[in-house]
Design a protein around this motif. Structure first.
Motif, short mmCIF file in Angstrom:
data_model
loop_
_atom_site.label_atom_id
_atom_site.label_comp_id
_atom_site.label_asym_id
_atom_site.label_seq_id
_atom_site.Cartn_x
_atom_site.Cartn_y
_atom_site.Cartn_z
N LEU A 196 -6.69 0.33 1.60
CA LEU A 196 -5.61 1.20 2.10
C LEU A 196 -5.16 2.17 1.00
CD1 LEU A 196 -3.57 -1.44 4.11
CD2 LEU A 196 -4.78 0.55 5.07
N ARG A 197 -5.03 1.66 -0.21
CA ARG A 197 -4.63 2.53 -1.33
C ARG A 197 -5.69 3.59 -1.58
NH1 ARG A 197 -2.65 -2.37 -5.21
NH2 ARG A 197 -0.56 -2.62 -4.34
N ARG A 198 -6.94 3.20 -1.45
CA ARG A 198 -8.05 4.15 -1.66
C ARG A 198 -8.03 5.23 -0.59
NH1 ARG A 198 -12.06 6.59 -3.33
NH2 ARG A 198 -14.25 6.07 -3.18
N ILE A 199 -7.79 4.83 0.66
CA ILE A 199 -7.70 5.81 1.75
C ILE A 199 -6.54 6.77 1.49
CG2 ILE A 199 -7.18 6.09 4.21
CD1 ILE A 199 -8.64 3.35 4.63
N GLN A 200 -5.42 6.22 1.08
CA GLN A 200 -4.25 7.05 0.79
C GLN A 200 -4.56 8.03 -0.35
OE1 GLN A 200 -0.74 5.03 -0.65
NE2 GLN A 200 0.57 6.50 0.43
N GLN A 201 -5.27 7.58 -1.36
CA GLN A 201 -5.64 8.45 -2.47
C GLN A 201 -6.52 9.59 -1.98
OE1 GLN A 201 -8.58 6.90 -5.11
NE2 GLN A 201 -8.09 8.32 -6.75
N MET A 202 -7.49 9.27 -1.12
CA MET A 202 -8.40 10.31 -0.62
C MET A 202 -7.66 11.34 0.24
SD MET A 202 -12.06 8.54 0.21
CE MET A 202 -11.61 6.88 0.70
N ALA B 149 0.82 -1.21 0.00
CA ALA B 149 0.00 0.00 0.00
C ALA B 149 0.85 1.27 0.00
CB ALA B 149 -0.93 0.00 1.21
N GLU B 150 2.17 1.09 0.04
CA GLU B 150 3.12 2.20 0.03
C GLU B 150 2.90 3.18 1.19
OE1 GLU B 150 2.94 3.90 -3.89
OE2 GLU B 150 3.69 2.07 -4.83
N MET B 151 2.84 2.60 2.40
CA MET B 151 2.71 3.43 3.60
C MET B 151 3.42 2.75 4.77
SD MET B 151 -1.39 2.92 4.42
CE MET B 151 -1.89 3.76 2.95
N HIS B 152 3.57 3.46 5.84
CA HIS B 152 4.28 2.95 7.02
C HIS B 152 3.36 2.01 7.81
CE1 HIS B 152 6.45 2.99 10.84
NE2 HIS B 152 7.52 3.34 10.12
N PRO B 153 3.91 0.94 8.39
CA PRO B 153 3.07 0.02 9.18
C PRO B 153 2.32 0.73 10.32
CG PRO B 153 5.20 -0.98 8.75
CD PRO B 153 5.28 0.43 8.26
N GLN B 154 2.90 1.78 10.89
CA GLN B 154 2.21 2.50 11.96
C GLN B 154 0.94 3.17 11.43
OE1 GLN B 154 3.09 2.19 15.11
NE2 GLN B 154 1.25 3.33 15.66
N THR B 155 0.95 3.57 10.17
CA THR B 155 -0.24 4.16 9.56
C THR B 155 -1.35 3.13 9.49
OG1 THR B 155 1.21 5.59 8.24
CG2 THR B 155 -1.08 5.42 7.54
N LEU B 156 -1.00 1.89 9.16
CA LEU B 156 -2.01 0.83 9.13
C LEU B 156 -2.60 0.61 10.51
CD1 LEU B 156 -0.40 0.30 6.45
CD2 LEU B 156 -0.96 -2.09 6.77
N ARG B 157 -1.76 0.64 11.54
CA ARG B 157 -2.25 0.49 12.92
C ARG B 157 -3.21 1.63 13.28
NH1 ARG B 157 3.31 -0.60 13.54
NH2 ARG B 157 3.70 -2.83 13.77
N MET B 158 -2.85 2.85 12.86
CA MET B 158 -3.70 4.01 13.14
C MET B 158 -5.05 3.86 12.42
SD MET B 158 -3.05 8.07 12.44
CE MET B 158 -2.91 7.82 10.69
N TYR B 159 -5.01 3.44 11.16
CA TYR B 159 -6.25 3.25 10.41
C TYR B 159 -7.12 2.17 11.07
CZ TYR B 159 -4.39 6.04 6.51
OH TYR B 159 -3.89 7.04 5.72
N GLU B 160 -6.48 1.13 11.58
CA GLU B 160 -7.23 0.09 12.27
C GLU B 160 -7.87 0.65 13.54
OE1 GLU B 160 -6.70 -4.32 14.30
OE2 GLU B 160 -4.96 -3.35 13.41
N ALA B 161 -7.12 1.44 14.29
CA ALA B 161 -7.65 2.04 15.52
C ALA B 161 -8.85 2.94 15.23
CB ALA B 161 -6.56 2.82 16.24
N ARG B 162 -8.85 3.61 14.08
CA ARG B 162 -9.96 4.49 13.68
C ARG B 162 -11.12 3.72 13.07
NH1 ARG B 162 -9.04 10.45 12.85
NH2 ARG B 162 -11.24 10.23 12.44
N LEU C 204 -11.06 2.26 10.11
CA LEU C 204 -11.08 2.37 8.65
C LEU C 204 -10.74 1.04 7.99
CD1 LEU C 204 -9.26 5.80 8.25
CD2 LEU C 204 -11.69 5.31 7.91
N ILE C 205 -10.05 0.18 8.70
CA ILE C 205 -9.64 -1.12 8.15
C ILE C 205 -9.75 -2.14 9.27
CG2 ILE C 205 -7.17 -0.85 8.63
CD1 ILE C 205 -8.07 -2.03 5.29
N GLU C 206 -10.14 -3.35 8.91
CA GLU C 206 -10.27 -4.42 9.91
C GLU C 206 -9.57 -5.68 9.40
OE1 GLU C 206 -14.22 -5.13 11.46
OE2 GLU C 206 -14.77 -3.04 11.02
N PRO C 207 -8.26 -5.78 9.65
CA PRO C 207 -7.57 -6.98 9.19
C PRO C 207 -8.02 -8.19 10.01
CG PRO C 207 -6.12 -5.66 10.57
CD PRO C 207 -7.38 -4.87 10.38
N SER C 208 -7.90 -9.35 9.41
CA SER C 208 -8.20 -10.56 10.17
C SER C 208 -7.00 -10.84 11.07
CB SER C 208 -8.48 -11.73 9.23
OG SER C 208 -7.39 -11.96 8.37
#
Length: 158
Positions: A69-75, A33-46, A48-52
């Motif tokens: 994730l790519r769509r969120i980054q685009q927005m 998704a071309e982003m930092h892993p911490q960003t994924l954690r933040m998105y999960e906390a909000r 926005l994403i629910e990984p299994s």
């Protein structure tokens, strides 16, 4: 594939995985998704994403998650939305998808009702078919055949 592998009949292995099956660990998903892993954690906390999760609790991201994730980054990057705006857009998209699904169901129900109504109208038309039949009194009036009296039957005595 190399020429040597082709002549020996060796085929490259390909595994098809459902797009919604979690297979990527956070580092791989972040790279895809071309982003930092911490960003994924933040998105999960909000939310926005629910990984299994694996049985041991490791986050597992699917191909659908990576696309989201790519769509969120685009927005955020290209459209300038903040995360609250992204949340609202995603919520509205979900509501729109539900409305489309409901509309499709209603259109199917309407089509079924239209077919049933057409069949019932056809049945009613056939039940009210009119024939020209001899009518007592020498008239050739149009009457339902079920209501016409036969000129060959005698009226019942009272």
């Amino acid at each position: 594939m190399s020429e040597q592998a082709r002549t020996r009949g060796v085929r490259p292995s390909r595994i098809d995985v459902a797009l919604d099956r979690g297979v990527f660990m956070i580092s791989v998903a972040a790279e895809l998704a071309e982003m930092h892993p911490q960003t994924l954690r933040m998105y999960e906390a909000r939310g926005l994403i629910e990984p299994s999760r694996s049985p041991k609790g490791t986050r597992l991201y699917s191909q659908d998650d990576v696309e989201r994730l790519r769509r969120i980054q685009q927005m955020t990057a290209e459209l300038g939305l903040n995360l609250a705006g992204v949340e609202r857009v995603l919520e509205l998209e979900r509501e729109l998808d539900q409305a489309h699904e409901r509309l499709a169901r209603l259109e199917q129900e309407a089509e079924r009702a239209r077919d049933e109504m057409a069949a019932e109208l056809d049945r009613l038309r056939r039940s009210f078919s009119a024939d020209i039949v001899p009518y007592a009194g020498g008239s050739t009036a149009l009457v339902r055949s079920a209501d016409a009296r036969s000129p060959f039957r005698r009226p019942k005595p009272r």
